[in-house]
Design a protein around this motif. Structure first.
Motif, PDB file in Angstrom:
ATOM      1  N   TRP A 105      -4.660  16.294  -2.908  1.00  0.00           N
ATOM      2  CA  TRP A 105      -4.791  15.036  -2.166  1.00  0.00           C
ATOM      3  C   TRP A 105      -3.880  13.953  -2.734  1.00  0.00           C
ATOM      4  N   ASP A 106      -3.615  13.996  -4.024  1.00  0.00           N
ATOM      5  CA  ASP A 106      -2.659  13.048  -4.608  1.00  0.00           C
ATOM      6  C   ASP A 106      -1.264  13.279  -4.034  1.00  0.00           C
ATOM      7  N   ARG A 107      -0.885  14.548  -3.908  1.00  0.00           N
ATOM      8  CA  ARG A 107       0.424  14.852  -3.318  1.00  0.00           C
ATOM      9  C   ARG A 107       0.460  14.459  -1.843  1.00  0.00           C
ATOM     10  N   ALA A 108      -0.660  14.643  -1.172  1.00  0.00           N
ATOM     11  CA  ALA A 108      -0.729  14.254   0.236  1.00  0.00           C
ATOM     12  C   ALA A 108      -0.625  12.738   0.392  1.00  0.00           C
ATOM     13  N   PHE A 109      -1.222  12.003  -0.507  1.00  0.00           N
ATOM     14  CA  PHE A 109      -1.148  10.542  -0.491  1.00  0.00           C
ATOM     15  C   PHE A 109       0.301  10.092  -0.658  1.00  0.00           C
ATOM     16  N   PHE A 110       1.012  10.715  -1.567  1.00  0.00           N
ATOM     17  CA  PHE A 110       2.427  10.409  -1.783  1.00  0.00           C
ATOM     18  C   PHE A 110       3.251  10.774  -0.553  1.00  0.00           C
ATOM     19  N   ALA A 111       3.059  11.983  -0.030  1.00  0.00           N
ATOM     20  CA  ALA A 111       3.866  12.444   1.096  1.00  0.00           C
ATOM     21  C   ALA A 111       3.631  11.583   2.337  1.00  0.00           C
ATOM     22  N   GLY A 112       2.365  11.270   2.625  1.00  0.00           N
ATOM     23  CA  GLY A 112       2.066  10.441   3.786  1.00  0.00           C
ATOM     24  C   GLY A 112       2.684   9.058   3.670  1.00  0.00           C
TER      25      GLY A 112
ATOM     26  N   ASP B  67       0.840  -1.213   0.000  1.00  0.00           N
ATOM     27  CA  ASP B  67       0.000   0.000   0.000  1.00  0.00           C
ATOM     28  C   ASP B  67       0.871   1.256   0.000  1.00  0.00           C
ATOM     29  N   LEU B  68       1.827   1.274   0.927  1.00  0.00           N
ATOM     30  CA  LEU B  68       2.720   2.426   1.007  1.00  0.00           C
ATOM     31  C   LEU B  68       3.575   2.541  -0.250  1.00  0.00           C
ATOM     32  N   GLY B  69       3.964   1.393  -0.808  1.00  0.00           N
ATOM     33  CA  GLY B  69       4.757   1.420  -2.036  1.00  0.00           C
ATOM     34  C   GLY B  69       4.010   2.046  -3.193  1.00  0.00           C
ATOM     35  N   ILE B  70       2.722   1.754  -3.296  1.00  0.00           N
ATOM     36  CA  ILE B  70       1.915   2.371  -4.348  1.00  0.00           C
ATOM     37  C   ILE B  70       1.843   3.882  -4.137  1.00  0.00           C
ATOM     38  N   GLY B  71       1.729   4.304  -2.876  1.00  0.00           N
ATOM     39  CA  GLY B  71       1.731   5.736  -2.597  1.00  0.00           C
ATOM     40  C   GLY B  71       3.045   6.387  -2.970  1.00  0.00           C
ATOM     41  N   ILE B  72       4.158   5.696  -2.718  1.00  0.00           N
ATOM     42  CA  ILE B  72       5.476   6.229  -3.066  1.00  0.00           C
ATOM     43  C   ILE B  72       5.625   6.391  -4.575  1.00  0.00           C
ATOM     44  N   LEU B  73       5.057   5.474  -5.340  1.00  0.00           N
ATOM     45  CA  LEU B  73       5.154   5.524  -6.804  1.00  0.00           C
ATOM     46  C   LEU B  73       4.080   6.397  -7.447  1.00  0.00           C
ATOM     47  N   PHE B  74       3.117   6.843  -6.657  1.00  0.00           N
ATOM     48  CA  PHE B  74       1.912   7.469  -7.188  1.00  0.00           C
ATOM     49  C   PHE B  74       2.178   8.660  -8.115  1.00  0.00           C
ATOM     50  N   PRO B  75       3.105   9.575  -7.795  1.00  0.00           N
ATOM     51  CA  PRO B  75       3.281  10.753  -8.668  1.00  0.00           C
ATOM     52  C   PRO B  75       3.732  10.410 -10.080  1.00  0.00           C
ATOM     53  N   TRP B  76       4.298   9.224 -10.284  1.00  0.00           N
ATOM     54  CA  TRP B  76       4.810   8.865 -11.599  1.00  0.00           C
ATOM     55  C   TRP B  76       3.774   8.186 -12.487  1.00  0.00           C
ATOM     56  N   PHE B  77       2.558   8.033 -11.967  1.00  0.00           N
ATOM     57  CA  PHE B  77       1.437   7.599 -12.799  1.00  0.00           C
ATOM     58  C   PHE B  77       0.665   8.828 -13.255  1.00  0.00           C
ATOM     59  N   GLU B  78       0.149   8.773 -14.461  1.00  0.00           N
ATOM     60  CA  GLU B  78      -0.554   9.922 -15.009  1.00  0.00           C
ATOM     61  C   GLU B  78      -1.884  10.134 -14.298  1.00  0.00           C
ATOM     62  N   GLU B  79      -2.279  11.408 -14.194  1.00  0.00           N
ATOM     63  CA  GLU B  79      -3.580  11.724 -13.612  1.00  0.00           C
ATOM     64  C   GLU B  79      -4.685  11.109 -14.466  1.00  0.00           C
ATOM     65  N   GLY B  80      -5.722  10.659 -13.781  1.00  0.00           N
ATOM     66  CA  GLY B  80      -6.827  10.048 -14.509  1.00  0.00           C
ATOM     67  C   GLY B  80      -6.843   8.542 -14.332  1.00  0.00           C
ATOM     68  N   ALA B  81      -6.917   7.812 -15.439  1.00  0.00           N
ATOM     69  CA  ALA B  81      -7.134   6.369 -15.400  1.00  0.00           C
ATOM     70  C   ALA B  81      -6.013   5.629 -14.674  1.00  0.00           C
ATOM     71  N   GLU B  82      -4.756   6.018 -14.891  1.00  0.00           N
ATOM     72  CA  GLU B  82      -3.645   5.295 -14.264  1.00  0.00           C
ATOM     73  C   GLU B  82      -3.688   5.425 -12.740  1.00  0.00           C
ATOM     74  N   ARG B  83      -3.871   6.636 -12.261  1.00  0.00           N
ATOM     75  CA  ARG B  83      -3.916   6.827 -10.806  1.00  0.00           C
ATOM     76  C   ARG B  83      -5.174   6.198 -10.210  1.00  0.00           C
ATOM     77  N   ASP B  84      -6.280   6.268 -10.927  1.00  0.00           N
ATOM     78  CA  ASP B  84      -7.514   5.651 -10.423  1.00  0.00           C
ATOM     79  C   ASP B  84      -7.349   4.141 -10.300  1.00  0.00           C
ATOM     80  N   GLN B  85      -6.697   3.519 -11.286  1.00  0.00           N
ATOM     81  CA  GLN B  85      -6.448   2.082 -11.205  1.00  0.00           C
ATOM     82  C   GLN B  85      -5.552   1.745 -10.010  1.00  0.00           C
TER      83      GLN B  85
END
Length: 332
Positions: free
Chosen positions: A113-120, A26-44
């Motif tokens: 909130w996406d940035r907050a998800f990554f930072a947390g 879970d935390l790993g996905i948050g760490i990688l989150f900014p490198w997925f494109e906004e929209g479908a990739e992040r939603d998946q």
């Protein structure tokens, strides 16, 4: 015959391993989150953990609560030694949870909130890794209390373990996404998994080489007879798993990379257990010195014996129900 104190040490070790494995991706996905494109990739990516992320944190409660109940002296020493890290970790987990919910309910501020998800996620993972390093390098104890300073936990070694945990969680997260997502998100998951695998293996090797030189006890455990013969398979199996992991990622296999990554974490935990045993506060407090009274251990063991099977059953059921690919429009 295994005594109650040893049983409790194994229970807490199991709870910590389950937390690291399950909340780790879970935390790993948050760490990688900014490198997925906004929209479908992040939603998946979000949907890949949406049904299970909060349940995964149950093991943190069991591990922390078990340490307090079964080894109260260790709890009273470790927490003051790592207060800044524990506070940072808890704030990171809380902020991550809030961001997880609000990115869906507050679409106007979704970028925030996406940035907050990554930072947390990053703060929580880094704090957990540095805490591990602080524990391994030793805690200054006088009598039965912590006698160190506010920043004793900060050292090159603890920063190294912190970076290793961040890379390892990113590996778990990328391998989990390789199982769960489709399309361009899946391509990125495999690419990130390869990068995270090399980083994890390099940092794992660095930590493994540095740890025996932290204390004479660690060096003796790994490099004196007869233990050196018994422990030789650990690095050999780790190398075999590493090769298998890289090969499975190159072949874009779906499930095997995640299983190999879990194997690496398991071997890492075994290595740490070998180094630390039987100290709960390395070089200062053994598990028997820190143990609660026997009656308390028996009473708690009955409760854990009833609750842990329910947690395992619920966890298995939840993962079974939400098996398969997430897709851009939900599970299928």
């Amino acid at each position: 015959m295994i005594d109650l104190t040893t049983i409790w040490a194994l229970i807490i070790a199991f709870a910590v391993l389950m937390y690291v494995v399950m909340d780790g991706f879970d935390l790993g996905i948050g760490i990688l989150f900014p490198w997925f494109e906004e929209g479908a990739e992040r939603d998946q990516a979000m949907n890949a953990i949406a049904p299970v992320w909060d349940g995964n944190e149950t093991w943190l409660v069991l591990g922390g609560g078990g340490l307090l109940a079964a080894f109260p002296l260790a709890y009273a020493i470790i927490l003051p030694a790592t207060y800044p890290l524990i506070i940072a970790m808890l704030l990171g987990l809380v902020f991550r949870g809030v961001a997880f919910e609000f990115r869906w309910r507050d679409p106007r501020h979704r970028a925030f909130w996406d940035r907050a998800f990554f930072a947390g996620s990053l703060v929580a993972a880094l704090a957990q890794g540095i805490t591990l390093g602080a524990l391994l390098q030793g805690i200054h104890v006088e009598g039965r209390a912590y006698a160190g300073g506010w920043l004793d936990w900060l050292s090159p070694y603890s920063l190294l373990t912190g970076a290793g945990v961040v890379a390892g969680y990113a590996l778990l997260g990328a391998c989990w996404l390789a199982i769960k997502v489709e399309g361009s998100a899946e391509d990125k998951a495999f690419r990130f998994a390869k990068l995270a695998a090399f980083a994890t293996l390099a940092l794992m090797a660095a930590v493994s080489l540095a740890t025996p030189f932290l204390a004479h006890q660690y060096f003796q455990r790994w490099f004196t007879e007869p233990m050196v013969f018994w422990l030789t398979p650990v690095p050999l199996v780790t190398a075999a798993l590493a090769i298998s992991l890289l090969r499975s990622l190159q072949q874009r296999q779906s499930v095997r990379p995640f299983l190999y990554a879990l194997g690496l974490f398991l071997l890492g935990m075994i290595g740490l257990g070998v180094s630390m045993w039987p100290w709960v506060v390395p070089q200062s407090i053994s598990i028997w010195d820190a143990a609660a009274p026997e009656r308390s251990q028996v009473f708690m063991l009955i409760g854990v014996g009833l609750i842990m099977p329910l947690i395992l059953a619920y966890t298995g059921w939840a993962y079974w129900v939400f098996r398969g690919k997430v897709g851009e429009h939900g599970y299928h």
